[in-house]
Design a protein around this motif. Structure first.
Motif, PDB file in Angstrom:
ATOM      1  N   LEU A  44      -6.742  25.909  64.927  1.00 29.46           N
ATOM      2  CA  LEU A  44      -7.079  27.297  65.240  1.00 29.46           C
ATOM      3  C   LEU A  44      -7.235  28.122  63.971  1.00 29.46           C
ATOM      4  O   LEU A  44      -8.126  28.973  63.885  1.00 29.46           O
ATOM      5  CB  LEU A  44      -6.018  27.932  66.146  1.00 29.46           C
ATOM      6  CG  LEU A  44      -6.101  27.595  67.621  1.00 29.46           C
ATOM      7  CD1 LEU A  44      -4.982  28.291  68.387  1.00 29.46           C
ATOM      8  CD2 LEU A  44      -7.435  27.979  68.208  1.00 29.46           C
ATOM      9  N   ASP A  45      -6.373  27.884  62.979  1.00 29.51           N
ATOM     10  CA  ASP A  45      -6.503  28.589  61.705  1.00 29.51           C
ATOM     11  C   ASP A  45      -7.852  28.270  61.052  1.00 29.51           C
ATOM     12  O   ASP A  45      -8.523  29.162  60.528  1.00 29.51           O
ATOM     13  CB  ASP A  45      -5.357  28.221  60.753  1.00 29.51           C
ATOM     14  CG  ASP A  45      -4.033  28.849  61.152  1.00 29.51           C
ATOM     15  OD1 ASP A  45      -4.052  29.842  61.919  1.00 29.51           O
ATOM     16  OD2 ASP A  45      -2.977  28.354  60.697  1.00 29.51           O
ATOM     17  N   ALA A  46      -8.238  27.000  61.091  1.00 27.02           N
ATOM     18  CA  ALA A  46      -9.527  26.606  60.512  1.00 27.02           C
ATOM     19  C   ALA A  46     -10.675  27.263  61.271  1.00 27.02           C
ATOM     20  O   ALA A  46     -11.647  27.738  60.672  1.00 27.02           O
ATOM     21  CB  ALA A  46      -9.666  25.080  60.542  1.00 27.02           C
ATOM     22  N   ILE A  47     -10.569  27.334  62.585  1.00 30.75           N
ATOM     23  CA  ILE A  47     -11.602  27.988  63.407  1.00 30.75           C
ATOM     24  C   ILE A  47     -11.675  29.473  63.069  1.00 30.75           C
ATOM     25  O   ILE A  47     -12.759  30.037  62.915  1.00 30.75           O
ATOM     26  CB  ILE A  47     -11.318  27.770  64.906  1.00 30.75           C
ATOM     27  CG1 ILE A  47     -11.531  26.297  65.259  1.00 30.75           C
ATOM     28  CG2 ILE A  47     -12.195  28.670  65.772  1.00 30.75           C
ATOM     29  CD1 ILE A  47     -11.004  25.910  66.629  1.00 30.75           C
ATOM     30  N   ALA A  48     -10.506  30.103  62.935  1.00 30.83           N
ATOM     31  CA  ALA A  48     -10.468  31.533  62.610  1.00 30.83           C
ATOM     32  C   ALA A  48     -11.150  31.798  61.263  1.00 30.83           C
ATOM     33  O   ALA A  48     -11.873  32.794  61.119  1.00 30.83           O
ATOM     34  CB  ALA A  48      -9.030  32.035  62.604  1.00 30.83           C
ATOM     35  N   ALA A 107     -15.910  33.822  58.289  1.00 30.93           N
ATOM     36  CA  ALA A 107     -17.046  33.562  57.391  1.00 30.93           C
ATOM     37  C   ALA A 107     -18.374  33.898  58.088  1.00 30.93           C
ATOM     38  O   ALA A 107     -19.271  34.490  57.477  1.00 30.93           O
ATOM     39  CB  ALA A 107     -17.037  32.106  56.930  1.00 30.93           C
ATOM     40  N   ALA A 108     -18.489  33.547  59.364  1.00 31.30           N
ATOM     41  CA  ALA A 108     -19.712  33.857  60.121  1.00 31.30           C
ATOM     42  C   ALA A 108     -19.888  35.368  60.250  1.00 31.30           C
ATOM     43  O   ALA A 108     -21.003  35.878  60.140  1.00 31.30           O
ATOM     44  CB  ALA A 108     -19.652  33.202  61.495  1.00 31.30           C
ATOM     45  N   ARG A 109     -18.796  36.078  60.479  1.00 29.79           N
ATOM     46  CA  ARG A 109     -18.877  37.541  60.576  1.00 29.79           C
ATOM     47  C   ARG A 109     -19.327  38.168  59.247  1.00 29.79           C
ATOM     48  O   ARG A 109     -20.138  39.081  59.233  1.00 29.79           O
ATOM     49  CB  ARG A 109     -17.512  38.127  60.971  1.00 29.79           C
ATOM     50  CG  ARG A 109     -17.179  37.944  62.410  1.00 29.79           C
ATOM     51  CD  ARG A 109     -15.849  38.559  62.733  1.00 29.79           C
ATOM     52  NE  ARG A 109     -15.572  38.440  64.159  1.00 29.79           N
ATOM     53  CZ  ARG A 109     -14.381  38.551  64.676  1.00 29.79           C
ATOM     54  NH1 ARG A 109     -13.326  38.784  63.906  1.00 29.79           N
ATOM     55  NH2 ARG A 109     -14.208  38.430  65.970  1.00 29.79           N
ATOM     56  N   GLN A 158     -21.167  36.748  56.963  1.00 31.34           N
ATOM     57  CA  GLN A 158     -22.588  36.437  56.794  1.00 31.34           C
ATOM     58  C   GLN A 158     -23.450  37.409  57.584  1.00 31.34           C
ATOM     59  O   GLN A 158     -24.483  37.855  57.105  1.00 31.34           O
ATOM     60  CB  GLN A 158     -22.899  35.002  57.221  1.00 31.34           C
ATOM     61  CG  GLN A 158     -22.517  33.977  56.193  1.00 31.34           C
ATOM     62  CD  GLN A 158     -22.900  32.578  56.647  1.00 31.34           C
ATOM     63  OE1 GLN A 158     -22.990  32.294  57.836  1.00 31.34           O
ATOM     64  NE2 GLN A 158     -23.111  31.690  55.683  1.00 31.34           N
ATOM     65  N   ARG A 159     -23.045  37.736  58.790  1.00 23.97           N
ATOM     66  CA  ARG A 159     -23.815  38.665  59.617  1.00 23.97           C
ATOM     67  C   ARG A 159     -23.830  40.058  58.993  1.00 23.97           C
ATOM     68  O   ARG A 159     -24.834  40.752  59.041  1.00 23.97           O
ATOM     69  CB  ARG A 159     -23.215  38.746  61.023  1.00 23.97           C
ATOM     70  CG  ARG A 159     -23.541  37.568  61.860  1.00 23.97           C
ATOM     71  CD  ARG A 159     -23.037  37.755  63.282  1.00 23.97           C
ATOM     72  NE  ARG A 159     -23.175  36.513  64.019  1.00 23.97           N
ATOM     73  CZ  ARG A 159     -22.502  36.228  65.100  1.00 23.97           C
ATOM     74  NH1 ARG A 159     -21.627  37.087  65.584  1.00 23.97           N
ATOM     75  NH2 ARG A 159     -22.693  35.081  65.725  1.00 23.97           N
ATOM     76  N   GLU A 160     -22.705  40.479  58.452  1.00 28.65           N
ATOM     77  CA  GLU A 160     -22.614  41.808  57.841  1.00 28.65           C
ATOM     78  C   GLU A 160     -23.466  41.896  56.580  1.00 28.65           C
ATOM     79  O   GLU A 160     -23.983  42.952  56.271  1.00 28.65           O
ATOM     80  CB  GLU A 160     -21.160  42.135  57.523  1.00 28.65           C
ATOM     81  CG  GLU A 160     -20.322  42.382  58.774  1.00 28.65           C
ATOM     82  CD  GLU A 160     -18.834  42.533  58.474  1.00 28.65           C
ATOM     83  OE1 GLU A 160     -18.444  42.490  57.277  1.00 28.65           O
ATOM     84  OE2 GLU A 160     -18.066  42.663  59.431  1.00 28.65           O
ATOM     85  N   GLU A 161     -23.622  40.781  55.864  1.00 29.38           N
ATOM     86  CA  GLU A 161     -24.396  40.775  54.635  1.00 29.38           C
ATOM     87  C   GLU A 161     -25.894  40.825  54.904  1.00 29.38           C
ATOM     88  O   GLU A 161     -26.667  41.162  54.014  1.00 29.38           O
ATOM     89  CB  GLU A 161     -24.067  39.520  53.820  1.00 29.38           C
ATOM     90  CG  GLU A 161     -22.646  39.546  53.260  1.00 29.38           C
ATOM     91  CD  GLU A 161     -22.249  38.224  52.617  1.00 29.38           C
ATOM     92  OE1 GLU A 161     -23.086  37.300  52.548  1.00 29.38           O
ATOM     93  OE2 GLU A 161     -21.093  38.127  52.172  1.00 29.38           O
ATOM     94  N   LYS A 162     -26.327  40.502  56.106  1.00 25.99           N
ATOM     95  CA  LYS A 162     -27.763  40.483  56.418  1.00 25.99           C
ATOM     96  C   LYS A 162     -28.309  41.846  56.641  1.00 25.99           C
ATOM     97  O   LYS A 162     -27.961  42.835  56.838  1.00 25.99           O
ATOM     98  CB  LYS A 162     -28.025  39.637  57.666  1.00 25.99           C
ATOM     99  CG  LYS A 162     -27.843  38.168  57.374  1.00 25.99           C
ATOM    100  CD  LYS A 162     -28.183  37.363  58.600  1.00 25.99           C
ATOM    101  CE  LYS A 162     -28.025  35.868  58.294  1.00 25.99           C
ATOM    102  NZ  LYS A 162     -28.313  35.044  59.398  1.00 25.99           N
TER     103      LYS A 162
END
Length: 139
Positions: free
Chosen positions: A122-126, A131-133, A135-139
């Motif tokens: 779960l920690d790895a998933i979090a 990281a995905a969030r 990336q979205r904010e940087e776009k």
């Protein structure tokens, strides 16, 4: 785990015989009715009509799991998603149903019941979600 595939079958629910036949198709990659029928009848304790195999292959095609191609006078079925892609789709659907409960206490109770290894996952998933969030904010 692989990313969620762009293609998804029209209907995800499968019966036991559909699942068994889909697994045979995944194993052999391209099959005829005879290929599947012979594989099932290899078990001496099994009986299944040839026409039943045809019906299930057609049903899997209608549900969007298989494609059917005709070469000369023979029909061949092939999978439209890999077994791995199907597992990703299934996990995605289960997660959405779980989160649809919408009760944070239920999710928290689930998290409390996990063992150490699961908590590390779960920690790895979090971390991947974070990281995905970003990336979205940087776009």
């Amino acid at each position: 785990m692989s990313p969620l595939p762009n293609y998804r079958p029209k209907q995800l629910s499968l019966g036991p015989l559909e699942t068994e036949i889909l697994n045979i198709v995944w194993e052999l990659d391209r099959v005829t009715v005879k290929d599947v029928h012979d594989r099932i009848l290899a078990d001496p304790d099994r009986e299944l009509a040839y026409t039943s195999v045809t019906t299930v292959l057609r049903r899997l095609t209608e549900k969007g799991w298989l494609a059917c191609d005709k070469q000369e006078r023979v029909f061949y079925w092939r999978p439209l998603v890999t077994k791995e892609q199907a597992q990703v789709i299934e996990a995605h659907e289960k997660l959405h149903r779980f989160l649809a409960v919408g009760n944070p206490d239920v999710v928290a109770a689930f998290a409390d019941s996990l063992d150490r290894t699961s908590l590390e996952q779960l920690d790895a998933i979090a971390k991947r979600i974070q990281a995905a969030r970003q990336q979205r904010e940087e776009k």
